[in-house]
Design an enzyme around this catalytic site. Sequence first.
Site, short mmCIF file in Angstrom:
data_model
loop_
_atom_site.label_atom_id
_atom_site.label_comp_id
_atom_site.label_asym_id
_atom_site.label_seq_id
_atom_site.Cartn_x
_atom_site.Cartn_y
_atom_site.Cartn_z
N SER A 184 9.81 -3.47 10.01
CA SER A 184 9.46 -3.01 8.67
C SER A 184 10.70 -2.76 7.84
CB SER A 184 8.64 -1.72 8.74
OG SER A 184 8.47 -1.16 7.45
N ALA B 275 3.42 -3.35 9.48
CA ALA B 275 4.35 -4.11 10.33
C ALA B 275 4.55 -3.43 11.67
CB ALA B 275 5.70 -4.25 9.63
N GLN C 19 6.83 4.44 12.29
CA GLN C 19 6.23 3.13 12.07
C GLN C 19 5.25 2.80 13.20
OE1 GLN C 19 6.82 1.43 9.29
NE2 GLN C 19 5.44 -0.27 9.81
N HIS D 20 10.96 -0.67 5.61
CA HIS D 20 11.09 0.76 5.38
C HIS D 20 12.03 1.41 6.39
CE1 HIS D 20 8.26 1.41 2.12
NE2 HIS D 20 7.41 0.58 2.71
N ASP E 117 8.08 2.54 -2.04
CA ASP E 117 6.81 2.18 -2.66
C ASP E 117 6.47 3.18 -3.76
OD1 ASP E 117 6.49 0.16 -0.75
OD2 ASP E 117 5.50 1.54 0.64
N GLU F 201 2.29 -7.26 -2.98
CA GLU F 201 2.49 -5.82 -3.05
C GLU F 201 3.39 -5.48 -4.23
OE1 GLU F 201 3.93 -4.39 0.68
OE2 GLU F 201 2.05 -4.78 1.74
N TRP G 215 3.90 -2.86 -5.64
CA TRP G 215 4.45 -1.51 -5.56
C TRP G 215 5.67 -1.41 -4.65
CZ3 TRP G 215 -0.50 -2.84 -3.74
CH2 TRP G 215 -0.59 -3.02 -2.35
N HIS G 216 5.97 -2.48 -3.91
CA HIS G 216 7.03 -2.43 -2.91
C HIS G 216 8.32 -3.02 -3.47
CE1 HIS G 216 8.53 -2.56 1.35
NE2 HIS G 216 9.31 -3.48 0.81
#
Length: 376
Positions: free
Chosen positions: A190, A185, A165, A192, A199, A243, A245-246
């Site tokens: 984040s 981020a 990240q 993630h 995603d 977003e 896609w997230h």
Amino acid sequence: MSKQKISKKKSIRRAKTMTEVVISLVLVGTCGFFVKNTFSNMRDVEASPYFDQTDIEVTTPTDTTVPDPNQTIYESSQVNTTDKFRGDLVLVNEQHQYFGGDEDLVSITDMNYENEVSCYTAVDSTYTILRHVYEPMTKMVQDFYDKYYNDTLIIYGSYRTTEFQQQLYEEDLAQTGDGESTRVAKPGFSEHETGLAFDFTESVNHDYDGTGDFEWINKNCYKYGFVVRYTEEKQRLTKIQNEPWHFRYVGIPHAYYMTTNNLCLEEYIDLVREHPYDKDHLEFSYDGNDYEVYFVASDDGAEKTTVPVPTGTRYEISGNNVDGFIVTVYKGQKPVVEEAPTKSFDDEDTDAEENSTEDTEASEDSSDESSDGEDY
């Protein structure tokens, strides 16, 4: 009959009568004597000194309520206070950092190969996700494929180490020349990094926008425990642009409630906080199942926090990564027996886990993620 004989009979009868009268008087007198003596010998019997003469008031219970056999009974569970930083409902954003490091990750492509899944793929084998998130994610994509026969989906963003990240963040700063990134981020902030988020992109236009066939995924993802984490409507709260896609895993009950009530995770965390254990719990039903959700503040001054949990009923405890724990009760469902306890931050990692983490970090640092649609 002569007069002399009659007089004799009368005399005998008279004598007999007199005798009977005398006997009767004697009997009456005798009885009277005994009765008199009886009454003269009678006396009042005093009350026993051992007898409580206080009036006894007999009361009849007025509460005739019958206990509810279905009433939930709670017991105390001791939870590591630091576990408030872990779980499916952790809030990770620009204000709340994620503290991880021992995530149970699996390679998406390796799992697809083992399970003979061909309806979607990931960029390469270094793209990982939490083990318990892989199954609902795959089921969602499989159901999408069975409906539209569309196999163009690709996972291009999944778990990231803090180091990776950091790399993405610095690359974005170098590209834009800005002092702070608005697209990536900061390391530690984040979603993630939790392993709970991923995603989508697609192999035709490389631009997943949740429209066309993919609209079905964005509208039905809550049925599998996912939410579209960032929308334009909630940008003022999430501080992140739209977003589509997230996707973020939170579990089916919470995904349902958030979606049907149009709440982002920030709003949901605040809502649950308004339903502490000692007050009214958040209760709702979905797909024939009843759920109960409540909040328990963490005891930050102690190593352990006491969390009330139901007995004989399935429940889950998740930290909110802010100030406590969220308990989810699956009413009417039996407890789930776990094969092995979940590790806590206080437990030491095994050498195998450390080696696995190092290998994952090394492989991810060497991989390139698409810069299109880079998100938080």
